[in-house]
Design a protein around this motif. Structure first.
Motif, PDB file in Angstrom:
ATOM      1  N   GLU A 253      -4.129  -6.310  -2.956  1.00 38.83           N
ATOM      2  CA  GLU A 253      -5.213  -5.815  -3.811  1.00 38.83           C
ATOM      3  C   GLU A 253      -6.570  -6.161  -3.223  1.00 38.83           C
TER       4      GLU A 253
ATOM      5  N   SER B 192      -8.895   8.931  -1.417  1.00 35.10           N
ATOM      6  CA  SER B 192      -8.600   7.661  -2.076  1.00 35.10           C
ATOM      7  C   SER B 192      -7.101   7.500  -2.262  1.00 35.10           C
ATOM      8  N   ILE B 193      -6.695   6.293  -2.586  1.00 29.78           N
ATOM      9  CA  ILE B 193      -5.279   6.031  -2.859  1.00 29.78           C
ATOM     10  C   ILE B 193      -4.808   6.867  -4.048  1.00 29.78           C
ATOM     11  N   ALA B 194      -5.625   6.960  -5.084  1.00 32.87           N
ATOM     12  CA  ALA B 194      -5.252   7.748  -6.265  1.00 32.87           C
ATOM     13  C   ALA B 194      -5.059   9.216  -5.903  1.00 32.87           C
ATOM     14  N   GLU B 195      -5.921   9.741  -5.057  1.00 30.42           N
ATOM     15  CA  GLU B 195      -5.796  11.141  -4.638  1.00 30.42           C
ATOM     16  C   GLU B 195      -4.520  11.373  -3.829  1.00 30.42           C
TER      17      GLU B 195
ATOM     18  N   LYS C 199      -1.792   9.532  -3.954  1.00 22.93           N
ATOM     19  CA  LYS C 199      -0.667   9.329  -4.869  1.00 22.93           C
ATOM     20  C   LYS C 199      -0.409  10.605  -5.673  1.00 22.93           C
TER      21      LYS C 199
ATOM     22  N   TYR D 163       0.834  -1.210   0.000  1.00 20.53           N
ATOM     23  CA  TYR D 163       0.000   0.000   0.000  1.00 20.53           C
ATOM     24  C   TYR D 163       0.864   1.254   0.000  1.00 20.53           C
TER      25      TYR D 163
ATOM     26  N   VAL E  30       2.734   1.893  -3.299  1.00 20.05           N
ATOM     27  CA  VAL E  30       1.879   2.465  -4.342  1.00 20.05           C
ATOM     28  C   VAL E  30       1.657   3.960  -4.092  1.00 20.05           C
TER      29      VAL E  30
ATOM     30  N   GLU F 137      -6.470  -0.126  -7.027  1.00 24.53           N
ATOM     31  CA  GLU F 137      -5.389   0.860  -7.078  1.00 24.53           C
ATOM     32  C   GLU F 137      -4.070   0.270  -6.573  1.00 24.53           C
ATOM     33  N   VAL F 138      -4.160  -0.812  -5.782  1.00 27.27           N
ATOM     34  CA  VAL F 138      -2.969  -1.571  -5.385  1.00 27.27           C
ATOM     35  C   VAL F 138      -3.029  -2.882  -6.176  1.00 27.27           C
ATOM     36  N   LYS F 139      -2.760  -2.769  -7.448  1.00 26.46           N
ATOM     37  CA  LYS F 139      -3.004  -3.854  -8.403  1.00 26.46           C
ATOM     38  C   LYS F 139      -1.987  -4.975  -8.278  1.00 26.46           C
TER      39      LYS F 139
ATOM     40  N   ILE G 161       3.382   1.204  -9.548  1.00 26.48           N
ATOM     41  CA  ILE G 161       2.210   0.971 -10.387  1.00 26.48           C
ATOM     42  C   ILE G 161       1.517  -0.344 -10.062  1.00 26.48           C
TER      43      ILE G 161
END
Length: 505
Positions: A201, A452-455, A457, A185, A188, A207-209, A193
């Motif tokens: 995941e 979120s994780i994307a936010e 990141k 986690y 990422v 998002e943690v692919k 990526i």
């Protein structure tokens, strides 16, 4: 204290309650203070650190989401109470814990904030039981997440503005299951990526692919290397990624890779997506291997096949291959050196009492002194601020007393935390300012919409790209970020150190 008669506790290897991730002295302190009538006394603790990992110029603060979830679900079970009785805790204290809920305030840096030594990452204000007993879990969570997220920003090249595709491959060499999951986690967040870890995941989402293809054992199982390649391609024609170094990269792996791609072209002539996507090498001279493979694949009319490298990599090895040897890799798999932050595997966050709330609502500052002035903490309930210049870059962090207001466009007088600074007191007019700690929990209730994780990141990448001095980001001899105090904070620290220890800070 009443005499306690209890049945022996029977160990249970399957039992798990995060609230019991406690160093035993925290229970002995809390029990003692509880019995002396202080259970309703409110304490203020700061969590901060004194040194960036690897003596770099910055760190990334991470772990806030997990810590928030922990505090919102904080409780003790009957099994915990039973064990505590066997360890000599008072009956009154045990009964109090039976129904205890965490009702304090948690202020913290937003997860992913670029941070610096001595600036608080977390501020806890809670009744003494809730403030004392969470120390170990808080430090374990914040230290590990911050360590791996910080390392990941360097491995992925975010710090040098040369972002690269990196997959986290270290689960099998992580220090336990939780380190593998939390490390994936955090990696990422720091720019990776994907991860090899399937459970990560499942826990944290796409998002943690989870990524990966085959190991050497898969190739060895088949009569020939080509048979192995073909079996995999027939099973997964839309995502063919191969491992080339089981036998001989150039004499076996490469010819069979080209042969397989030709086979896919013949089998699926009208579907260009069904081609070999990538090939990985995991041994030998990686830089030289990449250049030979790239040249051969381009000559064979296959420039679309990407190259992946793994095998004991870290940020310095990757940078050296790219800078000095002009390696041509499209992505990297980085394992133990990332998931353990092998070059500096400890993030030294500490948790210190800084104030006690009085009945009238004011606060009495508290200070842990030291013969080493650099380890003398900064007392009082405080709020750190970040001050920006006209270019939007962070000029310094300023530690102020809670309630002090710092305004943009107005002169700010500051005292440098570094006692060796040539100019100890300076004045700066910031173009923009922001308080760094934001409420995550107030009165035991969630007070923030967790991003979120994307936010998170994107937030990390934006800070490192737009807000942080490049001189702080370099790998060698980075600039030391300025951390200053308001005159009120500096005066309180100097006065208390002189009174409690003697001397100057």
């Amino acid at each position: 204290m009443n005499e306690i008669k209890v049945e022996p506790y029977i160990p249970d290897e399957d039992y798990d309650n995060p609230a019991m991730v406690v160093d035993f002295y925290e229970f002995t302190m809390a029990n003692c203070l509880f019995l002396h009538g202080f259970k309703n006394t409110t304490l203020v603790f700061d969590m901060f650190f004194r040194k960036n990992p690897d003596n770099q110029g910055y760190s990334i603060s991470a772990g806030q989401r997990k810590l928030t979830r922990f505090l919102l679900d904080y409780h003790f079970n009957e099994q915990d109470i039973h064990w505590l009785r066997t360890k000599g805790m008072s009956e009154e204290f045990c009964e109090y814990l039976r129904t205890y809920k965490w009702k304090g305030d948690m202020y913290a840096l937003p997860e992913g904030t670029v941070c610096y030594p001595h600036v608080q990452m977390v501020r806890i204000e809670c009744d003494l039981v809730g403030a004392i007993l969470i120390e170990t879990y808080l430090l374990q969570t914040m230290n590990f997440h911050s360590l791996i997220a910080t390392k990941a920003t360097r491995v992925t090249g975010l710090n040098t503005h040369t972002p690269r595709n990196v997959m986290e491959f270290g689960t099998r060499r992580a220090q336990g299951e939780s380190a593998g999951n939390d490390g994936a986690y955090a990696a990422v967040l720091g720019g990776c990526i994907g991860t090899a870890n399937c459970l990560a995941e499942m826990k944290f989402g796409a998002e943690v692919k989870a990524v990966g293809t085959v190991a050497h054992s898969f190739i060895e199982f088949f009569p020939t290397e080509f048979d192995a390649f073909k079996a995999f391609a027939d099973t997964y024609p839309d995502s063919v990624s191969l491992l080339l170094d089981t036998y001989n990269i150039m004499e076996s792996g490469l010819p069979n890779l080209i042969k397989l791609d030709d086979y896919l072209i013949e089998k699926y002539p009208n579907d260009p997506n069904r081609r070999v996507k990538s090939a990985r090498i995991d041994s030998g001279d990686l830089a030289r291997g990449s250049k030979r493979l790239r040249k051969a694949l381009d000559a064979a009319g296959k420039p679309y096949i990407k190259l992946v490298a793994s095998n004991g990599l870290d940020e310095k090895k990757i940078a050296n291959m790219e800078l000095y040897e002009h390696a041509h890799f499209d992505s990297y798999g980085v394992g133990e050196n990332l998931i353990t932050s092998a070059s500096d595997p400890v993030f030294g966050g500490v948790y210190k009492l800084v104030a006690v709330k009085k009945p009238d609502g004011s606060y009495t500052p508290k200070m842990k002194c030291s013969d080493s002035a650099s380890k003398a903490i900064i007392p009082g309930k405080k709020m750190p601020w970040r001050l920006y210049d006209e270019n939007g870059q962070a000029q310094c962090d300023l530690i102020a007393m809670d309630g002090e207001v710092i305004e943009a466009g107005k002169p700010v007088t500051m005292v440098n935390l570094d006692s060796d600074a040539i100019e100890r007191t300076i004045t700066f007019i910031p173009t923009a300012v922001r308080p760094l700690l934001v409420p995550h929990i107030l009165g035991g209730e969630l007070a923030i919409e967790l991003p979120s994780i994307a936010e998170k990141k994107a937030y990390i990448a934006k800070q490192l790209t737009e807000e942080t001095w490049e001189s702080e980001l370099r790998l060698e001899c980075p600039h030391k970020h300025y951390v200053n105090m308001t005159p009120a904070v500096a005066e309180c620290r100097s006065r208390m150190y002189a009174e409690l220890h003697g001397g100057k800070v």
